[in-house]
Design a protein around this motif. Sequence first.
Motif, mmCIF file in Angstrom:
data_model
loop_
_atom_site.group_PDB
_atom_site.id
_atom_site.type_symbol
_atom_site.label_atom_id
_atom_site.label_comp_id
_atom_site.label_asym_id
_atom_site.label_seq_id
_atom_site.Cartn_x
_atom_site.Cartn_y
_atom_site.Cartn_z
ATOM 1 N N ILE B 215 2.752 -11.253 1.902
ATOM 2 C CA ILE B 215 3.841 -10.716 1.483
ATOM 3 C C ILE B 215 3.622 -9.279 1.618
ATOM 4 O O ILE B 215 4.729 -8.632 2.041
ATOM 5 C CB ILE B 215 4.029 -11.119 0.015
ATOM 6 C CG1 ILE B 215 4.300 -12.736 -0.250
ATOM 7 C CG2 ILE B 215 5.311 -10.597 -0.730
ATOM 8 C CD1 ILE B 215 4.456 -13.219 -1.465
ATOM 9 N N GLU B 219 6.179 -6.956 3.800
ATOM 10 C CA GLU B 219 7.211 -6.010 3.340
ATOM 11 C C GLU B 219 6.887 -4.585 4.264
ATOM 12 O O GLU B 219 7.874 -3.825 4.293
ATOM 13 C CB GLU B 219 6.988 -5.425 1.733
ATOM 14 C CG GLU B 219 7.312 -6.322 0.837
ATOM 15 C CD GLU B 219 6.717 -6.015 -0.722
ATOM 16 O OE1 GLU B 219 6.310 -4.762 -0.702
ATOM 17 O OE2 GLU B 219 6.869 -7.207 -1.221
ATOM 18 N N THR B 361 -2.329 2.498 3.141
ATOM 19 C CA THR B 361 -1.043 1.946 2.379
ATOM 20 C C THR B 361 -1.251 0.529 1.802
ATOM 21 O O THR B 361 -0.927 -0.080 0.977
ATOM 22 C CB THR B 361 0.062 2.083 3.120
ATOM 23 O OG1 THR B 361 0.073 3.125 3.965
ATOM 24 C CG2 THR B 361 1.280 2.171 2.287
ATOM 25 N N SER B 364 -4.119 -0.196 -0.514
ATOM 26 C CA SER B 364 -3.772 0.373 -2.024
ATOM 27 C C SER B 364 -2.690 -0.592 -2.724
ATOM 28 O O SER B 364 -2.708 -0.961 -3.990
ATOM 29 C CB SER B 364 -3.034 1.678 -1.986
ATOM 30 O OG SER B 364 -1.724 1.727 -1.507
ATOM 31 N N ARG B 365 -2.098 -1.302 -1.862
ATOM 32 C CA ARG B 365 -0.886 -2.132 -2.460
ATOM 33 C C ARG B 365 -1.703 -3.436 -2.672
ATOM 34 O O ARG B 365 -1.233 -4.273 -3.456
ATOM 35 C CB ARG B 365 0.502 -2.314 -1.519
ATOM 36 C CG ARG B 365 1.207 -1.271 -1.335
ATOM 37 C CD ARG B 365 2.305 -1.484 -0.721
ATOM 38 N NE ARG B 365 3.121 -0.261 -0.373
ATOM 39 C CZ ARG B 365 4.313 -0.362 0.262
ATOM 40 N NH1 ARG B 365 4.920 -1.688 0.766
ATOM 41 N NH2 ARG B 365 4.675 0.942 0.597
ATOM 42 N N VAL B 367 -4.236 -4.191 -3.963
ATOM 43 C CA VAL B 367 -5.176 -4.589 -5.132
ATOM 44 C C VAL B 367 -4.492 -5.039 -5.952
ATOM 45 O O VAL B 367 -5.031 -5.412 -7.162
ATOM 46 C CB VAL B 367 -5.990 -3.290 -5.163
ATOM 47 C CG1 VAL B 367 -6.952 -3.391 -6.404
ATOM 48 C CG2 VAL B 367 -6.455 -2.431 -4.115
ATOM 49 N N GLU B 368 -3.058 -4.919 -6.151
ATOM 50 C CA GLU B 368 -2.319 -5.348 -7.163
ATOM 51 C C GLU B 368 -2.702 -6.766 -7.621
ATOM 52 O O GLU B 368 -3.310 -7.544 -6.748
ATOM 53 C CB GLU B 368 -0.826 -5.214 -6.838
ATOM 54 C CG GLU B 368 -0.109 -3.952 -6.866
ATOM 55 C CD GLU B 368 1.090 -3.953 -6.354
ATOM 56 O OE1 GLU B 368 1.343 -2.881 -5.709
ATOM 57 O OE2 GLU B 368 1.854 -4.982 -6.331
ATOM 58 N N SER B 369 -2.095 -7.155 -8.749
ATOM 59 C CA SER B 369 -2.287 -8.524 -9.312
ATOM 60 C C SER B 369 -2.096 -9.516 -8.262
ATOM 61 O O SER B 369 -1.065 -9.556 -7.511
ATOM 62 C CB SER B 369 -1.652 -8.653 -10.689
ATOM 63 O OG SER B 369 -0.324 -8.937 -10.198
ATOM 64 N N SER B 371 -0.584 -12.913 -7.374
ATOM 65 C CA SER B 371 1.006 -13.659 -8.145
ATOM 66 C C SER B 371 0.494 -15.026 -8.197
ATOM 67 O O SER B 371 -0.422 -15.838 -7.462
ATOM 68 C CB SER B 371 1.931 -13.362 -7.096
ATOM 69 O OG SER B 371 1.720 -13.985 -5.746
ATOM 70 N N ASP B 372 1.492 -15.767 -9.002
ATOM 71 C CA ASP B 372 1.529 -17.292 -8.907
ATOM 72 C C ASP B 372 0.176 -17.745 -9.277
ATOM 73 O O ASP B 372 -0.556 -18.666 -8.359
ATOM 74 C CB ASP B 372 2.049 -17.717 -7.557
ATOM 75 C CG ASP B 372 3.492 -17.222 -7.299
ATOM 76 O OD1 ASP B 372 3.962 -16.783 -8.355
ATOM 77 O OD2 ASP B 372 3.690 -17.151 -6.060
#
Lengths: 455, 980
Positions: B215, B219, B361, B364-365, B367-369, B371-372
């Motif tokens: 995802i 994006e 970029t 760094s993105r 590493v976010e949690s 999902s689901d």
Amino acid sequence: MAALNVLMPMIGRLIIGAPAIALALIIADRVVRHEAREMIIRRYLMLSQSISISAGVLCSAWVLISQKPLEIGSLRLISLSTKDLSFALRIDSLSVAFVLITCLLGGIVGLFASRYLHRDQGYFRFFVLYHIFLVGVHAIFLGAGLPTIYIGWELIGITSALLISFFSFRKQTVANSLRAFWAYRVTDTGILVATLLAMHSGIESFTSSALKVNTSHTAIVVACLISAIGKSAQFPFGRWLPKAMEGPTPSSAIFYGGLSVHAGMYLMLRVSSVYGLPHSISLCMALIGLFSVWYATIVGRIQSDAKSMLAYASMAQVGLMFVEVALGLHSLAIFHFVSHAMLRTYQLLNAASVMHDRYAFEHVLGRERVSFHPVEGTRAFSQYAYAFWESIDGAFGRLSLLSWAESMARSVRVFEEWFGEIILSLVRHGMFYTRHPRKWASIVLSRLGNREESI
Amino acid sequence: MNHSQTSTGDIYAILEHVAHLLPTQGPIDVFIHHNTLHAFEDLPFEEAVKSAAKIYDAEAFLPEQRYLEEFRSGRITERDLERALQSHSISGQPLGDIDFHDVVKRFLVVAPAVERFQEVKWLLRESSDAISPQLISSESLISWLTTHGSCINRRDALHRLNFEAAESLEAIIAALPRDITIKDHEKTVLWAAALLYTAEAWKVREPSQGTHSRIVLDEMINPLVIRFCEEYLDLGFSNQLMPDRQDGMLACFLRMVDVAHFGIPRWLETLRRSVSRYRVAPAEVGSLISRLLHDLGVRDEDRYDFLCREALSLKGWAGYVALTERRPDLLHGQESEIKPRFQDYIAIRLLLRLCAEESNTYRSRKVESQSDSVELDTLDQVYCAAFHVLLLFTSLNKGALLLNDASTVLPMIESLLLIPEVTRRTLWHLAYENNLYERALNTLARPATRTKATIEPVAQFVFCIDDREESIRRHLEARNPAYETFGTAGFFGVDANYTMMSGASAPYCPVIIQPKHAIREIPRQGYEQDLVKYRKKQALWFRLSGYVNRGSGSVLHNMVLSLAGCFSLIPMVLGVISPRTLRFMGSVFGSEPTIPPDLHELQVAADSNAQSGQTGYTLEEMAARVTSVLRGIGLTRNFAPLVFLIGHGSSSRNNPLRSAYDCGACGGRPGRINARAFCVMANDANVRQVVKERHGILIPDTTIFLGAFHNTCSDQMEYFDENRCPESHRLSLLNVRTDLAAAARQNAFERCRRFVQAEISNAEQAAEEALARSYMLAEARPEYGHATNALCIIGPRSFSKGLFFDRRSFLVSYDSSIDTDASILLGILRAVVPVCGGINLEYLFSAMDNEVYGAGTKLPHNIVSLVGIMNGTSSDLRTGLPTQMVEIHEPVRLLVVVVASREQLEQVIASDQAINRSFSGGWIKVALRDPETNELWMRAQSGDYTRFDASRSEVPSIKDYESWFKGRAGHLPFADIVEG
């Protein structure tokens, strides 16, 4: 005559009062019935718009005939020891055109939307936001002082962001609406600062006696200019506009075709006529306007979809209006606004017809595949490529506020891993992820407690 | 890096397979309804829906709650469920004396509308009578847990069950053997949840794929791919088109990247520096793709899945590229400039993905949690299943059995839970469909003797088979019993290109036919001056509006326009408030792109001194077409003095999918010229001579063919070439026109019941409303098109005359008695299966899952590149139908009822592969009515026929249609009009 003098302000209050009352009634109906009823909303909308339009026409006629401004009234909101913050409204020759256009477009687009959004589950939400928007726009155009304008400014900012993200189940939509909202919030500091400065000097009302002095209040004007640039999507802070066409067509039409995008130009018009416009600032404004025109024209040429093209066209024309205001050509600017608002709103409402209109054109006059600006030569090609990358994110995308936040988060080590992540995620996905509040709570708690959290 | 020939060859094969999965919707100025799941047509219908749901991440059938609503409203009955269960083989243990099928039926019917365990807890709190208070004591709970607790006593299992449940169970187990108070109702469900958690059904859970990184990459990549596709595939909308597009997509893209010194996103920097590495000749793109796949770390066996996911990430755009690569003729004559290639598209995506994956970029993105969580879903599902099982047992009055003696019924519960949700939905869906089929067949099962008419026909009308014409045919027949109506494919055999006076040319026949003839628009004799004046007016208007709307990207032009913008107030205000005035003004100013029919004629005959290209029909060809249509509808004798050929089309404003409302048999265009051309052919004495001599059909001299056009949106009738009508027929023509106008008004009245309006109480108001809708700027639902289509009746009109099918049936006229070799039936089915089947399946899938298979809501739609619609300014190309077109549609498969003998039908099915596949795969359902024995038979997918026992008692009898539909907005039962 004296009776009219008394009556007119009350009629004037109807201009802004009608949408406000309609808003209250719509919400009340929903609360009482536990569900929204389209027929009722539509009825209140039409009633309030007809009242608003009639009141607007009457008051404008009065202003034009009697050649003096109409003081509609003021409402004291906050009373401090030495100062008062009031919500004051008036119509004068400058704002007559704006009031009329607002009433007219508000009515037409509202009528359009009441039909177009039939059976959509966000019908109620749309019209609540729409009415709040109308109240805000009337507050700006009828505002008799900077605090009133500021209140309206904020109202149209938040409704704009909420209407862009009307279809909030798509992540891209929410991201774009947050981008617009960021732009608004940052640039709104300008008008806030201007209001505070004006209040400090006691000149926040446009009819205050302290204004008789022939000095120009540069700081106020500059601060307002920053806000105006943000709201009207001019060059440095205008990147949000082409991406803001995510909402339903009528909201795009009235915001970015008709009213919201001209609010900045109106602010500069008002501020320059009240607080004076020093030459250096007007030069600045003209340059910004011209550069926006150039930018929007270059990038707008290559747009392949109807709404983007119209967004850039709006940006360009508003830039021209800024130039006109900077040059002091107020009547031209107002006339330009009136025509442009009508044209762009109509074009945006009609945006779904471009394909069949184009093919009809080709049926009648034969096929025409000539591009008006063919790309020949290296220079033209680099210009095309520049426009292409600009319309994605571009160089100035790097200067965008969101990416500033990202690079800030990245460079500060501790924050990148911990704080920055959470804040960035909340900012970017706030609306999208509120389905699982427990997850967020658990993540935050786990990070704080450094516990291994497998979710 | 070894790129052998075989691996590259594989890539092309893989890409072809992948492209097959993509939507095939071309530029939407011509919208063709087709099977959305055409890639799965070789599978049976249910299998196809399931596989497609997995691949496209879509819904398979409707949500269960929707079916439950229909059940509660009576649309689905228990008998339908029983029948559906019988056709599906589901086996399991009985529950005491209750058969497993009955258990399953009850299980389906009591399904609660819950998705999360919090909802279950809320329901338990608020409605204490949901589950009968057969409470279990803490002792039995604890004792059960002690004995079975080892299954769930694992730390990680509890941990995965999340806090509340975990806490409770943990507390229970930790408190052993101490007493502990748990809330009563929750105890029950908790116990059931714990019980179920040990059941087999939860052990076979697949962990969800790691979709988060994909995802994030999407994006980053998608906005760029979308923009590029927009610019590249632009058919002429923007003022500055991409230069040198004939070099190909990949070359153009690399050129863009190369030149962008200033403004490229940071993560593309690496690509810009190494652009030259990727400049390959078009033939080598396959090896480039192999190389990129290798660099991305994709193993050989994963390549197909990987490329599938890449392509499906923006399936609208990818599908458009793949389609226009195969069919460059769709590019409106620009195939020399625009060269879309699917492999270039994939190569661009892979390049971008490679760059994006290596960039900061992305890192760094990422590493976010994540999902689901699977675990939360599991907990929700276990709780909801437990609640469901408890409801089942309560409704069967066997609650005690479950709570106290669970081990005996656990196997049965397991077999219940092992029925996947998709199967449950399939059962519901079959019940849903069968209800409709039964009702339809009951309605059709009336004795034939009643319907044989012996009146001399005064006028005959040949309509298109479109389901929207079903109602106007009924109203027309009700006005005069001497009127006969027929239905045939709306192109009336006229398979030609239509060349307008301006030179533009388009085919007006089904898309599978390549027209070899051309019909020209020529000035009408005696009206040349008027025509010239009209065309001048038209040209002036279009030039002016072109100047205004086209825009030019020049500052001066835009400034002039926006200073003159006050004039747009007129169309804006009128378009919203008073569309009739706008339409009137439009006709005055010549804003219609077509020339009025009384100013021009059609040249249908072949012109021996034509300059170039295609020409009209020869005499024999004309006779052949006239004959095939007349024989097809069974009109070979007993001609009326007036025979009308009525084409149909639609007009609407602000509607990019306007073509979806037009005639599908005419290739997505209005059927005006077809009706007119047929009449020109059939009125020609020479043609009639050939028809009599060659084909044996005698058309009497007193019979005149007249062309007409029915606008299905505004319900207006338009007539062509009335001047050709001789004096003798003028009076009856006038009468017929009056009747047609009245029937059209009734039609509008019947249609308007669907639009939620307050003040339509008679036909005149309805006609006004319909006219206004067709011209209103703000109307998102000018008409409902083919929505609610469900049946296709192929047979003589006598079998269906007078029956009220609520505009849900395609009606094809066919006489099996003259069709000795079944060739006519073959021709009919060859048209019906793609056209009607395509329409039905398009509406079905767009209604089933509108976000994936359909176009979403119309509100944010934006026309892009003149080829399609997007949401907002940067999204996937939306294919399929929007919600506003399918919101009243019932997604059922088409039931084709053929009035012919079994042998004829079987002969046709055996001789055509596409028909065979549709019928035996269950994509289209078939029923047969024997014209001799009048029995109805359902044909199963396997080819077996089962007799249908009709019960006419259930079919309501009505006096007239108006009283039946007036004021009712929902679906109406099929009815039969009482004789006399």
